[in-house]
Design an enzyme around this catalytic site. Structure first.
Site, PDB file in Angstrom:
ATOM      1  N   LYS A 154       5.325   1.236   9.472  1.00 29.85           N
ATOM      2  CA  LYS A 154       5.030   2.719   9.735  1.00 29.85           C
ATOM      3  C   LYS A 154       6.512   2.820   9.918  1.00 29.85           C
ATOM      4  O   LYS A 154       7.333   2.683  10.896  1.00 29.85           O
ATOM      5  CB  LYS A 154       3.990   3.136  10.787  1.00 29.85           C
ATOM      6  CG  LYS A 154       2.902   2.394  10.124  1.00 29.85           C
ATOM      7  CD  LYS A 154       2.180   2.860   9.195  1.00 29.85           C
ATOM      8  CE  LYS A 154       0.961   2.645   8.892  1.00 29.85           C
ATOM      9  NZ  LYS A 154       0.217   3.317   7.794  1.00 29.85           N
ATOM     10  N   SER A 179       1.336  -1.224   0.060  1.00 27.56           N
ATOM     11  CA  SER A 179       0.226   0.187   0.263  1.00 27.56           C
ATOM     12  C   SER A 179       0.797   0.946   0.501  1.00 27.56           C
ATOM     13  O   SER A 179       1.836   1.173  -0.011  1.00 27.56           O
ATOM     14  CB  SER A 179      -0.696   0.117   1.829  1.00 27.56           C
ATOM     15  OG  SER A 179      -0.500  -0.284   1.920  1.00 27.56           O
ATOM     16  N   SER A 232      -2.991   6.796   5.293  1.00 29.04           N
ATOM     17  CA  SER A 232      -2.149   6.278   6.386  1.00 29.04           C
ATOM     18  C   SER A 232      -3.336   5.450   7.644  1.00 29.04           C
ATOM     19  O   SER A 232      -3.511   7.080   8.559  1.00 29.04           O
ATOM     20  CB  SER A 232      -0.448   6.570   7.145  1.00 29.04           C
ATOM     21  OG  SER A 232      -0.678   5.237   7.892  1.00 29.04           O
ATOM     22  N   SER A 252       1.080   3.870   1.939  1.00 25.68           N
ATOM     23  CA  SER A 252       0.743   4.442   3.127  1.00 25.68           C
ATOM     24  C   SER A 252       2.906   5.461   3.778  1.00 25.68           C
ATOM     25  O   SER A 252       2.583   6.344   4.728  1.00 25.68           O
ATOM     26  CB  SER A 252       0.360   3.778   4.967  1.00 25.68           C
ATOM     27  OG  SER A 252       1.053   2.407   4.814  1.00 25.68           O
TER      28      SER A 252
END
Length: 250
Positions: free
Chosen positions: A105, A42, A196, A44
């Site tokens: 992250k 993805s 996100s 994010s």
């Protein structure tokens, strides 16, 4: 009879089987205790990580928990050989809401920190994190269409610097209340701030326990823009992002 059994045990088939077994065992040990490959599904973490990036995650960076092993077997609690992560680390972790799904992250908040978002800027322990506009991120799709997205360089108190995207000015999570990071937990955010699900979304991610950290993202070893299927060998050269191969994650 025993001679035939000995011949089978020492024959080429048995030798090949042993070689395959040892190779698989070594690969499993490397994956469990040293490096795990991870792909980015993805956007994010754009611009730091792009969809189609493949990277190695260092499993030893923070010590080992049950989540260091495949399928997170409940054989022990806590961490062994524990080492504390640092602000700014790019971390793979198990989402605490299900303890199964891997997320990646950037670590923004340590235990005891207070974090707030005001107009897209991080307020860390009551002080604004420096945020400077830089050249726009240029996004191109497979049809050649171009979109320019505002980028900002943030610098954390430990002089860790990285670039974030701001897709939507003053979006929902650009302005938040104050988060207080509990003991033994961390606050994670994606670099693509408006795209996100991270610790700002408490019912999806929330604060991440130390036990849930899988490892520290280290090296991009492969990257593809997705424009070629795996069988389209003739299109691979144009689909590979050559400039991203063997680059460190920062």
């Amino acid at each position: 009879m025993s001679e035939n059994i000995n011949k089978i045990r020492s024959g080429p088939v048995a030798e090949n089987a042993r070689t395959i077994f040892y190779a698989l065992l070594i690969a499993l040990l490397i994956r469990a205790f040293l490096f795990q490959p991870f792909n980015i599904p993805s956007g994010s973490m754009i611009p730091t990580l792009l969809v189609g990036d493949y990277l190695f995650v260092a499993k030893y960076s923070y010590g080992y928990s049950k989540h260091s092993l495949p399928f997170s077997p409940p054989i022990f609690d806590g961490r062994i050989f524990a080492r504390q992560p640092q602000r700014g680390d790019v971390v793979v972790f198990k989402v605490p809401t299900d303890n199964r799904t891997d997320f990646i992250k950037r670590l923004i908040g340590l235990p005891g920190d207070t974090i707030e978002m005001r107009h897209g800027q991080i307020i860390l322990d009551g002080k604004p994190v420096p945020r400077v506009r830089v050249e726009d991120f240029v996004e191109r799709d497979i049809y050649g269409n171009v979109r320019r997205i505002p980028q900002y360089r943030e610098t954390l108190p430990d002089n860790v610097s990285y670039v974030t995207l701001d897709l939507i000015e003053d979006s929902e999570y650009d302005n938040t209340g104050v988060y207080v990071v509990p003991p033994g937990h961390y606050f994670m955010m994606g670099d693509n701030r408006d795209n996100s699900n991270d610790s700002r979304v408490q019912n999806v991610v929330g604060y991440v326990p130390f036990e849930n950290l899988v490892g520290n993202a280290k090296l991009i070893f492969f990257s593809t823009d997705g424009s070629a299927h795996f069988w389209e060998i003739w299109r691979w050269p144009s689909a590979i992002r050559w400039n991203r191969l063997f680059t460190w994650v920062q």
